[in-house]
Design a protein around this motif. Structure first.
Motif, short mmCIF file in Angstrom:
data_model
loop_
_atom_site.label_atom_id
_atom_site.label_comp_id
_atom_site.label_asym_id
_atom_site.label_seq_id
_atom_site.Cartn_x
_atom_site.Cartn_y
_atom_site.Cartn_z
N ALA A 1 0.76 3.95 1.79
CA ALA A 1 1.17 4.12 3.16
C ALA A 1 2.46 3.62 3.59
N ASP B 1 0.83 -1.28 0.13
CA ASP B 1 -0.05 -0.03 0.24
C ASP B 1 0.82 1.30 -0.18
N ARG C 1 5.79 6.30 4.63
CA ARG C 1 5.55 7.34 5.04
C ARG C 1 6.33 7.78 6.55
#
Length: 265
Positions: free
Chosen positions: A80, A78, A83
């Motif tokens: 995400a 993903d 980050r």
């Protein structure tokens, strides 16, 4: 009955655990949504999707031939991820690998194969040498065996350096018929005394139908990245024809391996 090619499951990566820094492409141990741990290979790493394609093809051919390979899965990463990763190199790798990657089931407690400690019989050694001749796998040497002992059995891992011709596809038709010169450095070559029998047996398993099935597993977007072919179908067909020609010239390959063995014993 011959083994049958299998489908590849897809999992979603839910937790990045730790990088395996001994690998040049920074693979990592990760947890997926099926609650299993995997060794995750990233498409954003140095050799890109070509290494993942070699890993997929090489691993699934080995599995079809009856050799022990950890389960290979497609691993969805993903956006995400990356980050909050504090290591800038790993953060860049994760961001470059959003989407579909490749992973192998993590063999917890496995140890690196050491030829001085673990014995391998002639038949199994010949099967692995035959496979690596077919795949042009440069990465099964005494320095880096890419084999594990797990539950007292030998498992093969990491075929990402195989099929090295596909990074450029230059003269691939000629390369398909050539012996694999680097077989002289294979960690199991001295024990590979049964190559002719293995050649006959394996060619009976690795049919054109089986090759086509394995090549069909490659995700289309991997094939279209930096491809010298106009279409995805043409790219797949090149892999298929490479293996068909390689098998047609298998006697040349195993003779070269046998000659290399005689030179080192």
């Amino acid at each position: 009955m011959s083994p049958q090619p299998v489908a590849i499951r897809e999992v979603k990566v839910i937790r990045y655990l730790t990088p395996l820094r001994e690998g040049g492409s920074l693979p990592a141990i990760a947890e997926a949504d099926d609650d299993f741990l995997y060794v995750l290979k990233f498409k954003g790493a140095g050799q890109g999707v070509k290494a993942l394609i070699a890993e997929l093809i090489g691993g699934e051919i080995a599995r079809l031939l009856g050799l022990r390979i950890p389960e290979i899965v497609f691993a969805q990463l993903d956006e995400a991820f990356g980050r909050t990763e504090p290591d800038e190199e790993i953060q860049d790798l994760l961001k470059a690998s959003i989407g579909l990657n490749l992973a192998m089931h993590y063999l917890s407690g496995a140890i690196t194969f050491d030829p001085l400690v673990s014995d391998v019989d002639a038949r199994l050694a010949s099967e692995i040498v035959w496979l690596d001749c077919l795949l042009m796998n440069v990465d099964r040497t005494a320095r880096n065996t890419n084999m594990l002992m797990w539950h007292k059995e030998l498992w093969l891992i990491d075929h990402g350096a195989a099929l090295y011709f596909h990074h450029s596809w230059q003269d691939w038709e000629q390369q398909a018929a050539r012996p694999f010169a680097q077989i002289k450095d294979h960690v199991l070559l001295k024990k590979a005394t049964d190559l002719s029998a293995v050649d006959e047996h394996f060619k009976g398993i690795l049919s054109e139908e089986a090759i086509r099935h394995i090549v069909s597993l490659i995700p289309g977007d991997w094939l279209l990245k930096d491809a010298p072919f106009e279409t995805e179908e043409a790219h797949r067909e090149a892999y298929i024809q490479f293996f068909i020609q390689r098998l047609l010239h298998s006697e040349v390959l195993i003779k070269a391996a046998a000659d290399a063995r005689q030179a080192v014993i």
